[in-house]
Design an enzyme around this catalytic site. Structure first.
Site, PDB file in Angstrom:
ATOM      1  CG  ASP A  69     -39.283  -0.011-172.812  1.00  0.00           C
ATOM      2  OD1 ASP A  69     -38.398   0.431-173.567  1.00  0.00           O
ATOM      3  OD2 ASP A  69     -39.251  -1.166-172.332  1.00  0.00           O
TER       4      ASP A  69
ATOM      5  CG  ASP B 118     -37.669  -4.694-173.242  1.00  0.00           C
ATOM      6  OD1 ASP B 118     -36.947  -4.768-174.263  1.00  0.00           O
ATOM      7  OD2 ASP B 118     -38.300  -3.665-172.933  1.00  0.00           O
TER       8      ASP B 118
HETATM    9  O1  LIG Z   1     -35.198  -0.474-178.255  1.00  0.00           O
HETATM   10  C1  LIG Z   1     -35.922   0.142-177.483  1.00  0.00           C
HETATM   11  C2  LIG Z   1     -35.891  -0.159-175.992  1.00  0.00           C
HETATM   12  C3  LIG Z   1     -34.468  -0.286-175.499  1.00  0.00           C
HETATM   13  C4  LIG Z   1     -34.467  -0.672-174.034  1.00  0.00           C
HETATM   14  C5  LIG Z   1     -35.299  -1.889-173.794  1.00  0.00           C
HETATM   15  N1  LIG Z   1     -36.660  -1.727-174.286  1.00  0.00           N
HETATM   16  C6  LIG Z   1     -36.688  -1.417-175.716  1.00  0.00           C
HETATM   17  N2  LIG Z   1     -36.717   1.134-177.877  1.00  0.00           N
HETATM   18  C7  LIG Z   1     -37.631   1.824-176.973  1.00  0.00           C
HETATM   19  C8  LIG Z   1     -39.031   1.635-177.489  1.00  0.00           C
HETATM   20  C9  LIG Z   1     -39.130   2.147-178.887  1.00  0.00           C
HETATM   21  C10 LIG Z   1     -38.151   1.462-179.801  1.00  0.00           C
HETATM   22  C11 LIG Z   1     -36.730   1.561-179.266  1.00  0.00           C
END
Ligand SMILES: O=C([C@@H]1CCCNC1)N1CCCCC1
Length: 328
Positions: free
Chosen positions: A217, A32
């Site tokens: 991402d 991730d």
């Molecule tokens: O929590 C996340 C993602 C969720 C799925 C997995 N990657 C991280 N965000 C996206 C990026 C900005 C902050 C919130």
């Protein structure tokens, strides 16, 4: 040293799971680039929260508890996990960190319990947003990068079949043409970059807008863009509509989907229309769009729908971080 590991897509390419050796165990983790914690299902969890996942054995000889260290993480999609911290050897396709912080879960949210293909996450964003207290820990990449042949990692994500991540080298067989690099703004802890204009469809139906700041991402399944770009896209998809019940744009599964070309670093990257048919909704022979609005997230996210169209290089060889994209 270098590392090479397969990236195996879950159903509908929802996430990409890679084998990681921790001590003498192999766990399958969701890589991730949108978060910075390496956390795993563990023997410390209540059995009610485990559904077939492999549990990291915190009693194994090589696992050293970091007393007083805890972690708790919440993701943008509402999921989360928490636990305690160990140090152990972590090997990703040959790239080995001899003492990596391994965050052993004591509790995970239902989204992770039901994601039976994943034993945890391996964060590849910047260590500045690691969630361990009282002292943030380094990501796997940060732990090993000085020992890598080159301080970079790459992502080659494929649909419905194995792709790969590399650590320490660029695999020239994975892309065509040249790599376009652009500066990364990591001030919020992400692989942030600026995207420019976009064009819907190859037929010169040009947009007028630009996309602006975005993050890459690998842990986000879809592509989330500003409303103007998304509405412009679906205006070219017959029968498409925004479904509040489904929580996004849907269309007849038989619809013809235009490509989307996005300019990054002065180069146009083409995302084929097929990438935007994400999954059946389960009703009325409609399908859920791989392109959705970024409203409510706070970020424009170039997730797996975009990353499947490119070879991506997450590069710290220059002192300042940069991200590279090449067609594949
Ligand atoms: O929590 C996340 C993602 C969720 C799925 C997995 N990657 C991280 N965000 C996206 C990026 C900005 C902050 C919130």
């Amino acid at each position: 040293q270098t590392g090479t590991v397969a990236a195996n897509p879950e159903q509908y390419d929802q996430a990409y799971i890679c084998p990681v050796t921790i001590g003498s165990q192999t766990l399958h983790l969701d890589f991730d680039t949108g978060s910075s914690d390496l956390w795993v299902f563990s023997n410390l969890m209540p059995s009610s929260e485990v559904d077939g996942q492999t549990e990291f054995n915190t009693n194994s000889a090589g696992a050293t508890k970091k007393d007083g260290y805890t972690w708790s993480i919440s993701y943008g999609d509402g999921s989360g996990a928490s636990g305690v911290v160990y140090a152990d050897t972590v090997n990703v396709g040959g790239a080995t960190a001899t003492s990596q912080a391994v965050e052993a879960a004591t509790s995970v949210s239902s989204e992770f319990t039901s994601d039976t293909g994943s034993d945890g996450l391996l964060g590849l964003a910047f260590s500045s947003i690691n969630q361990v207290k009282p002292t943030p820990q380094t990501t796997f990449f940060d732990t090993v990068k000085s020992s890598l042949e080159a301080e970079l990692f790459t992502a080659d994500l494929q649909s419905n079949g194995p792709g790969s991540y590399t650590f320490g080298y660029i695999d020239s067989s994975k892309y065509t043409g040249s790599i376009t690099y652009t500066a990364v703004d990591n001030s919020q802890g992400f692989w942030g970059f600026t995207a420019g204009g976009y064009t819907v469809g190859g037929g010169g139906s040009n947009s007028t807008g630009t996309i602006g700041s975005a993050i890459a991402d690998t842990g986000t399944s879809l592509m989330y863009l500003p409303t103007a770009a998304v509405q412009s896209y679906y205006s070219q998809v017959s029968g498409s509509s925004y479904s509040s019940s489904q929580g996004g744009y849907i269309f007849p599964c038989s619809a013809s989907l235009p490509s989307l070309t996005v300019s990054i670093g002065g180069h146009g990257f083409v995302v084929p229309g097929s990438n935007f048919n994400y999954s059946p909704t389960g009703s009325g022979n409609t399908c859920f769009g791989g392109l959705q609005e970024n409203t409510g997230i706070g970020f424009t996210i170039f997730g797996d729908v975009f990353l499947r169209a490119v070879y991506a290089i997450f590069d710290e060889t220059q002192g300042s971080p940069r991200i590279g994209f090449a067609a594949q």
